[in-house]
Scaffold this motif. Structure first.
Motif, PDB file in Angstrom:
ATOM      1  N   LEU A  88       0.506  -1.134   0.101  1.00 51.21           N
ATOM      2  CA  LEU A  88       0.188   0.138   0.107  1.00 51.21           C
ATOM      3  C   LEU A  88       0.762   1.078   0.464  1.00 51.21           C
ATOM      4  O   LEU A  88       0.501   2.192  -0.861  1.00 51.21           O
ATOM      5  CB  LEU A  88      -0.918  -0.074   1.287  1.00 51.21           C
ATOM      6  CG  LEU A  88      -2.084   1.120   1.708  1.00 51.21           C
ATOM      7  CD1 LEU A  88      -2.853   1.725   0.453  1.00 51.21           C
ATOM      8  CD2 LEU A  88      -2.318   1.051   3.346  1.00 51.21           C
ATOM      9  N   ALA A  89       2.019   1.249   0.540  1.00 47.64           N
ATOM     10  CA  ALA A  89       2.938   2.707   0.645  1.00 47.64           C
ATOM     11  C   ALA A  89       3.421   2.372  -0.610  1.00 47.64           C
ATOM     12  O   ALA A  89       3.883   3.988  -1.413  1.00 47.64           O
ATOM     13  CB  ALA A  89       4.512   2.193   1.964  1.00 47.64           C
ATOM     14  N   ALA A  90       3.703   1.205  -0.981  1.00 42.43           N
ATOM     15  CA  ALA A  90       4.402   1.397  -2.779  1.00 42.43           C
ATOM     16  C   ALA A  90       3.685   2.394  -3.115  1.00 42.43           C
ATOM     17  O   ALA A  90       4.110   3.478  -4.454  1.00 42.43           O
ATOM     18  CB  ALA A  90       4.913   0.598  -2.895  1.00 42.43           C
ATOM     19  N   LEU A  91       2.083   2.025  -3.203  1.00 41.33           N
ATOM     20  CA  LEU A  91       1.206   2.344  -4.535  1.00 41.33           C
ATOM     21  C   LEU A  91       0.869   3.936  -4.622  1.00 41.33           C
ATOM     22  O   LEU A  91       1.150   4.339  -5.200  1.00 41.33           O
ATOM     23  CB  LEU A  91      -0.056   1.493  -3.797  1.00 41.33           C
ATOM     24  CG  LEU A  91      -1.331   1.998  -4.630  1.00 41.33           C
ATOM     25  CD1 LEU A  91      -3.037   1.204  -5.049  1.00 41.33           C
ATOM     26  CD2 LEU A  91      -2.297   3.421  -3.871  1.00 41.33           C
ATOM     27  N   ALA A  92       0.625   3.979  -2.677  1.00 42.28           N
ATOM     28  CA  ALA A  92       0.633   6.269  -2.329  1.00 42.28           C
ATOM     29  C   ALA A  92       2.192   6.405  -2.732  1.00 42.28           C
ATOM     30  O   ALA A  92       1.860   7.335  -3.592  1.00 42.28           O
ATOM     31  CB  ALA A  92       1.201   5.748  -1.047  1.00 42.28           C
ATOM     32  N   GLY A  93       4.095   6.269  -3.126  1.00 40.85           N
ATOM     33  CA  GLY A  93       3.929   6.749  -3.306  1.00 40.85           C
ATOM     34  C   GLY A  93       4.438   6.303  -4.983  1.00 40.85           C
ATOM     35  O   GLY A  93       5.450   7.549  -5.375  1.00 40.85           O
ATOM     36  N   GLY A  94       4.117   6.271  -5.357  1.00 41.94           N
ATOM     37  CA  GLY A  94       3.800   6.253  -7.205  1.00 41.94           C
ATOM     38  C   GLY A  94       2.448   6.476  -7.892  1.00 41.94           C
ATOM     39  O   GLY A  94       2.681   6.906  -9.111  1.00 41.94           O
ATOM     40  N   ILE A  95       1.759   7.208  -6.942  1.00 41.57           N
ATOM     41  CA  ILE A  95       0.522   8.461  -7.611  1.00 41.57           C
ATOM     42  C   ILE A  95       1.616   9.460  -8.002  1.00 41.57           C
ATOM     43  O   ILE A  95       2.274   9.921  -7.146  1.00 41.57           O
ATOM     44  CB  ILE A  95      -0.349   9.005  -6.264  1.00 41.57           C
ATOM     45  CG1 ILE A  95      -0.326   7.219  -5.749  1.00 41.57           C
ATOM     46  CG2 ILE A  95      -1.158   9.670  -6.554  1.00 41.57           C
ATOM     47  CD1 ILE A  95      -1.648   7.376  -4.765  1.00 41.57           C
ATOM     48  N   GLY A  96       0.773  10.144  -9.047  1.00 39.09           N
ATOM     49  CA  GLY A  96       1.317  11.294  -9.259  1.00 39.09           C
ATOM     50  C   GLY A  96       2.459  11.778 -10.013  1.00 39.09           C
ATOM     51  O   GLY A  96       3.870  10.962 -10.212  1.00 39.09           O
ATOM     52  N   ASP A  97       2.896  13.273  -8.850  1.00 42.08           N
ATOM     53  CA  ASP A  97       4.612  13.746  -8.449  1.00 42.08           C
ATOM     54  C   ASP A  97       4.363  13.735  -7.327  1.00 42.08           C
ATOM     55  O   ASP A  97       3.394  14.001  -6.781  1.00 42.08           O
ATOM     56  CB  ASP A  97       5.499  14.521  -9.927  1.00 42.08           C
ATOM     57  CG  ASP A  97       3.669  15.711  -9.646  1.00 42.08           C
ATOM     58  OD1 ASP A  97       3.328  16.351  -8.733  1.00 42.08           O
ATOM     59  OD2 ASP A  97       3.183  15.810 -10.995  1.00 42.08           O
ATOM     60  N   PRO A  98       5.916  14.823  -6.622  1.00 39.71           N
ATOM     61  CA  PRO A  98       5.955  15.114  -5.359  1.00 39.71           C
ATOM     62  C   PRO A  98       4.463  16.414  -4.898  1.00 39.71           C
ATOM     63  O   PRO A  98       4.425  16.127  -3.784  1.00 39.71           O
ATOM     64  CB  PRO A  98       6.816  15.566  -5.700  1.00 39.71           C
ATOM     65  CG  PRO A  98       7.524  14.833  -6.674  1.00 39.71           C
ATOM     66  CD  PRO A  98       7.273  14.582  -7.993  1.00 39.71           C
ATOM     67  N   ALA A  99       4.242  17.017  -5.978  1.00 35.98           N
ATOM     68  CA  ALA A  99       3.691  17.871  -5.943  1.00 35.98           C
ATOM     69  C   ALA A  99       2.575  17.176  -4.810  1.00 35.98           C
ATOM     70  O   ALA A  99       1.541  17.585  -4.514  1.00 35.98           O
ATOM     71  CB  ALA A  99       3.280  19.115  -7.298  1.00 35.98           C
ATOM     72  N   VAL A 100       1.625  16.576  -6.195  1.00 30.73           N
ATOM     73  CA  VAL A 100       0.300  15.749  -6.124  1.00 30.73           C
ATOM     74  C   VAL A 100       0.100  14.344  -4.613  1.00 30.73           C
ATOM     75  O   VAL A 100      -0.894  14.763  -4.584  1.00 30.73           O
ATOM     76  CB  VAL A 100      -0.424  14.483  -7.250  1.00 30.73           C
ATOM     77  CG1 VAL A 100      -1.002  14.312  -6.726  1.00 30.73           C
ATOM     78  CG2 VAL A 100       0.010  15.372  -8.744  1.00 30.73           C
ATOM     79  N   ARG A 101       1.911  13.926  -4.872  1.00 30.21           N
ATOM     80  CA  ARG A 101       1.212  13.094  -3.329  1.00 30.21           C
ATOM     81  C   ARG A 101       1.694  14.110  -1.755  1.00 30.21           C
ATOM     82  O   ARG A 101       1.252  14.012  -1.281  1.00 30.21           O
ATOM     83  CB  ARG A 101       2.953  12.263  -3.471  1.00 30.21           C
ATOM     84  CG  ARG A 101       2.594  11.428  -4.082  1.00 30.21           C
ATOM     85  CD  ARG A 101       3.718  10.521  -4.245  1.00 30.21           C
ATOM     86  NE  ARG A 101       4.823  10.768  -4.891  1.00 30.21           N
ATOM     87  CZ  ARG A 101       5.697  10.863  -5.798  1.00 30.21           C
ATOM     88  NH1 ARG A 101       4.774   9.993  -7.021  1.00 30.21           N
ATOM     89  NH2 ARG A 101       6.789  11.557  -6.156  1.00 30.21           N
ATOM     90  N   SER A 102       2.287  15.541  -1.922  1.00 29.16           N
ATOM     91  CA  SER A 102       1.821  16.275  -1.081  1.00 29.16           C
ATOM     92  C   SER A 102       0.243  16.615  -0.519  1.00 29.16           C
ATOM     93  O   SER A 102      -0.128  17.475   0.332  1.00 29.16           O
ATOM     94  CB  SER A 102       3.159  17.266  -0.894  1.00 29.16           C
ATOM     95  OG  SER A 102       3.209  17.822  -1.954  1.00 29.16           O
ATOM     96  N   ARG A 103      -0.112  16.330  -1.764  1.00 28.27           N
ATOM     97  CA  ARG A 103      -1.720  17.552  -1.434  1.00 28.27           C
ATOM     98  C   ARG A 103      -2.800  16.367  -1.455  1.00 28.27           C
ATOM     99  O   ARG A 103      -3.598  16.757  -0.560  1.00 28.27           O
ATOM    100  CB  ARG A 103      -1.508  18.347  -2.556  1.00 28.27           C
ATOM    101  CG  ARG A 103      -0.564  19.576  -3.232  1.00 28.27           C
ATOM    102  CD  ARG A 103      -1.166  20.490  -0.861  1.00 28.27           C
ATOM    103  NE  ARG A 103      -2.003  21.265  -1.249  1.00 28.27           N
ATOM    104  CZ  ARG A 103      -2.815  21.294   0.412  1.00 28.27           C
ATOM    105  NH1 ARG A 103      -2.984  21.808   0.857  1.00 28.27           N
ATOM    106  NH2 ARG A 103      -3.949  22.311  -0.248  1.00 28.27           N
ATOM    107  N   GLY A 104      -2.481  15.812  -2.481  1.00 30.08           N
ATOM    108  CA  GLY A 104      -3.235  15.021  -2.434  1.00 30.08           C
ATOM    109  C   GLY A 104      -4.119  13.379  -1.330  1.00 30.08           C
ATOM    110  O   GLY A 104      -2.708  13.050  -0.742  1.00 30.08           O
ATOM    111  N   THR A 105      -5.249  13.322  -1.302  1.00 33.24           N
ATOM    112  CA  THR A 105      -5.178  12.210   0.424  1.00 33.24           C
ATOM    113  C   THR A 105      -5.931  11.347  -0.086  1.00 33.24           C
ATOM    114  O   THR A 105      -7.054  11.120  -1.436  1.00 33.24           O
ATOM    115  CB  THR A 105      -6.145  13.071   1.406  1.00 33.24           C
ATOM    116  OG1 THR A 105      -7.245  12.985   0.230  1.00 33.24           O
ATOM    117  CG2 THR A 105      -5.390  14.646   1.141  1.00 33.24           C
ATOM    118  N   ILE A 106      -6.049  10.234   0.385  1.00 32.43           N
ATOM    119  CA  ILE A 106      -6.772   9.408   0.094  1.00 32.43           C
ATOM    120  C   ILE A 106      -7.666   9.259   0.082  1.00 32.43           C
ATOM    121  O   ILE A 106      -9.009   8.503  -0.857  1.00 32.43           O
ATOM    122  CB  ILE A 106      -6.556   8.350   1.549  1.00 32.43           C
ATOM    123  CG1 ILE A 106      -6.589   6.631   1.123  1.00 32.43           C
ATOM    124  CG2 ILE A 106      -6.794   8.447   2.668  1.00 32.43           C
ATOM    125  CD1 ILE A 106      -6.377   5.089   2.142  1.00 32.43           C
TER     126      ILE A 106
END
Length: 262
Positions: A88-106
């Protein structure tokens, strides 16, 4: 963008009150809603931010599962879930780019239920529970089709609870421009059997590949899939890939996920 009133409640109770207003809509990461508002395809009169609610943030374990607050950004899930649920952590780390990962939520991702989003496959494959301000919804009952969920008006996700599997892995074939999943497969093995969640491929959104689940529950290896086929009539088709192409990807990626998990 139209004018709107912005509210940022500090508790779930206050958020529920704010969302009772006419024309109110919840805002989590805003990765889809804000661009949609800029294009004037959505015009809520009240925007209720959920990102300031502390009880909806963070990752912890308890009651045999992993609990993730709905307002937790992807980057935090990637870091804090790694010890307990690496897939699950690997999935989250592969979403979009760093900007998306810092703002987007589950929570925002699951409420939007984009047919190519990554999290829905993990929720479905894990048999997770979507907790809202009103009730608990089993994964199999939550997803209702493209951009459609079981959430009612005024209802919002507060937490997602994942049973932790014995083995699991997520493999996706990226659409290179958007980094969404052209097809993505999450495989999770539990004591009672295997679950397979597929995103990006289905014409009706995320789905379980039950034939593969039966085969893998009897023999958890990529070879167990050799005699199976995926019906392309139920697959999505667009300029990025035909239905037959996606059907083949489902099988190929499931095999790769099993190998990675095992």
């Amino acid at each position: 963008m139209h004018n709107f009133y912005f509210a940022k409640p500090a508790s779930i109770a206050d958020a529920a009150k704010a969302l009772a207003a006419e024309g109110a809509q919840p805002l989590s990461g805003g990765q889809t809603l804000i661009p949609t508002m800029k294009q004037r395809l959505a015009a809520p009169s009240v925007l209720v931010s959920l990102t300031g609610i502390k009880e909806m943030q963070g990752v912890c374990t308890g009651d045999g599962g992993l609990h993730i607050g709905a307002a937790t950004p992807h980057a935090v899930v990637a870091k804090e879930a790694a010890k307990h649920y690496p897939a699950l952590a690997a999935l989250a780390g592969g979403i979009g780019d760093p900007a998306v990962r810092s703002r987007g939520t589950i929570g925002g991702s699951l409420a939007n239920n984009d047919p190519a989003a990554c999290y829905p496959s993990a929720v479905l494959a894990s048999g997770a529970t979507v907790v809202t301000n009103k009730r608990k919804i089993a994964a199999d009952d939550y997803f209702r089709g493209l951009f459609t969920t079981a959430l009612d008006d005024g209802e919002f996700i507060t937490e997602v609870t994942f049973p932790i599997p014995q083995k699991a892995a997520y493999v996706k074939f990226n659409q290179p421009a958007s980094r969404f999943a052209l097809t993505g497969v999450f495989v999770a093995k539990y004591g009672q059997g295997v679950r397979v969640g597929v995103t990006g491929a289905g014409a009706d959104g995320v789905f379980r590949w039950t034939d593969a689940e039966r085969a893998l529950s009897a023999n958890f290896s990529a070879s167990a899939l050799s005699g199976l086929t995926v019906d392309p009539s139920g697959m999505n088709a667009d300029l990025h890939g035909s239905a037959a192409y996606r059907a083949n990807l489902v099988k190929v990626l499931t095999g790769r996920a099993v190998t990675a998990a095992g």
